[in-house]
Enzyme design. Structure first.
Site, PDB file in Angstrom:
ATOM      1  N   HIS A 111       0.835  -1.205   0.000  1.00 23.61           N
ATOM      2  CA  HIS A 111       0.000   0.000   0.000  1.00 23.61           C
ATOM      3  C   HIS A 111       0.865   1.248   0.000  1.00 23.61           C
ATOM      4  O   HIS A 111       1.992   1.241   0.492  1.00 23.61           O
ATOM      5  CB  HIS A 111      -0.957   0.015   1.194  1.00 23.61           C
ATOM      6  CG  HIS A 111      -0.289  -0.149   2.514  1.00 23.61           C
ATOM      7  ND1 HIS A 111       0.122  -1.373   2.993  1.00 23.61           N
ATOM      8  CD2 HIS A 111       0.062   0.748   3.457  1.00 23.61           C
ATOM      9  CE1 HIS A 111       0.684  -1.211   4.179  1.00 23.61           C
ATOM     10  NE2 HIS A 111       0.669   0.071   4.479  1.00 23.61           N
ATOM     11  N   HIS A 113       0.732   5.343   1.087  1.00 25.34           N
ATOM     12  CA  HIS A 113       0.054   6.361   1.891  1.00 25.34           C
ATOM     13  C   HIS A 113       0.096   7.710   1.165  1.00 25.34           C
ATOM     14  O   HIS A 113       1.139   8.082   0.634  1.00 25.34           O
ATOM     15  CB  HIS A 113       0.779   6.563   3.224  1.00 25.34           C
ATOM     16  CG  HIS A 113       0.850   5.371   4.121  1.00 25.34           C
ATOM     17  ND1 HIS A 113       0.054   5.238   5.233  1.00 25.34           N
ATOM     18  CD2 HIS A 113       1.630   4.257   4.090  1.00 25.34           C
ATOM     19  CE1 HIS A 113       0.353   4.106   5.864  1.00 25.34           C
ATOM     20  NE2 HIS A 113       1.304   3.489   5.184  1.00 25.34           N
TER      21      HIS A 113
HETATM   22  P1  5GP Z   1       1.838   0.458   7.289  1.00 31.51           P
HETATM   23  O1  5GP Z   1       2.558   0.689   8.576  1.00 31.51           O
HETATM   24  O2  5GP Z   1       1.695  -1.010   7.038  1.00 31.51           O
HETATM   25  O3  5GP Z   1       2.463   1.194   6.147  1.00 31.51           O
HETATM   26  O4  5GP Z   1       0.435   1.124   7.448  1.00 31.51           O
HETATM   27  C1  5GP Z   1      -0.771   0.443   7.610  1.00 31.51           C
HETATM   28  C2  5GP Z   1      -1.824   1.499   7.705  1.00 31.51           C
HETATM   29  O5  5GP Z   1      -3.077   0.861   7.694  1.00 31.51           O
HETATM   30  C3  5GP Z   1      -1.753   2.341   8.979  1.00 31.51           C
HETATM   31  O6  5GP Z   1      -1.621   3.710   8.627  1.00 31.51           O
HETATM   32  C4  5GP Z   1      -3.060   2.037   9.687  1.00 31.51           C
HETATM   33  O7  5GP Z   1      -3.595   3.174  10.301  1.00 31.51           O
HETATM   34  C5  5GP Z   1      -3.933   1.521   8.566  1.00 31.51           C
HETATM   35  N1  5GP Z   1      -4.919   0.536   8.970  1.00 31.51           N
HETATM   36  C6  5GP Z   1      -4.760  -0.483   9.847  1.00 31.51           C
HETATM   37  N2  5GP Z   1      -5.879  -1.216   9.938  1.00 31.51           N
HETATM   38  C7  5GP Z   1      -6.776  -0.642   9.102  1.00 31.51           C
HETATM   39  C8  5GP Z   1      -8.139  -0.962   8.758  1.00 31.51           C
HETATM   40  O8  5GP Z   1      -8.736  -1.904   9.255  1.00 31.51           O
HETATM   41  N3  5GP Z   1      -8.744  -0.146   7.848  1.00 31.51           N
HETATM   42  C9  5GP Z   1      -8.104   0.920   7.284  1.00 31.51           C
HETATM   43  N4  5GP Z   1      -8.796   1.655   6.401  1.00 31.51           N
HETATM   44  N5  5GP Z   1      -6.825   1.242   7.585  1.00 31.51           N
HETATM   45  C10 5GP Z   1      -6.166   0.469   8.482  1.00 31.51           C
END
Ligand code: 5GP
Length: 152
Positions: A111, A113
């Site tokens: 993903h 951001h």
């Molecule tokens: P990472 O650290 O893997 O780059 O970020 C994962 C992101 O997913 C985080 O910013 C977190 O807030 C978001 N996130 C975690 N669980 C969920 C969810 O159930 N739904 C959504 N829409 N975002 C999520």
């Protein structure tokens, strides 16, 4: 010599939360969808309008993703980033992507951001707290409206 630079540190887990969103098993505030990608609001935003863009094809991170999937992903990132900038009248955007726990990744489906930024306003902590769902629904509607108005 074998090249393990593409190998993820663990196999892709289809039970991850974003795979479940893609399968419609849990809800998300969606802003954009096409055949290869989906964009939706981050539930723990680091700033107002924090949006995530994912490929539909399973990949744990950048390194194991298919190049065609990456091409679709970055095209959607640009499309949604433009709408996010318009929707939040942002001065700038911070766009980032984490790989593996050591790189800050917490959800193991690739993903990107997108966070709209204002001069002088700091990003909030990563995974700092759940946002009000009514607010997230409003933010998603603002981004969808900006996509519609720009033909995005
Ligand atoms: P990472 O650290 O893997 O780059 O970020 C994962 C992101 O997913 C985080 O910013 C977190 O807030 C978001 N996130 C975690 N669980 C969920 C969810 O159930 N739904 C959504 N829409 N975002 C999520």
């Amino acid at each position: 010599m074998t090249d393990d630079s593409r190998a993820p540190s663990a196999p892709y887990d289809p039970g991850n939360i974003f795979a479940r969103i893609l399968r419609g098993e849990i809800p998300a505030h969606k802003v954009y969808e096409d055949e290869a990608t989906l964009a939706f609001m981050d539930v723990m935003p680091q700033g107002e309008g924090h949006t995530l863009v994912i490929p539909k094809a399973p990949a744990r991170g950048l390194l194991d993703a298919d190049p065609a999937s990456l091409a679709a992903l970055i095209a959607t990132v640009q499309r949604v980033a433009r709408a996010v900038k318009t929707a939040f009248a942002a001065d700038g955007l911070t766009i980032f992507q984490y790989n593996e726990p050591a790189g800050g990744q917490t959800v193991f489906h690739l993903h990107v951001h997108i966070v709209p930024r204002r001069e002088g306003v700091m990003l909030k902590r990563h995974e700092g707290g759940m946002a009000d769902p009514v607010m997230l629904a409003d933010h998603a509607a603002r981004i969808r409206a900006a996509l519609d108005s720009t033909g995005g």
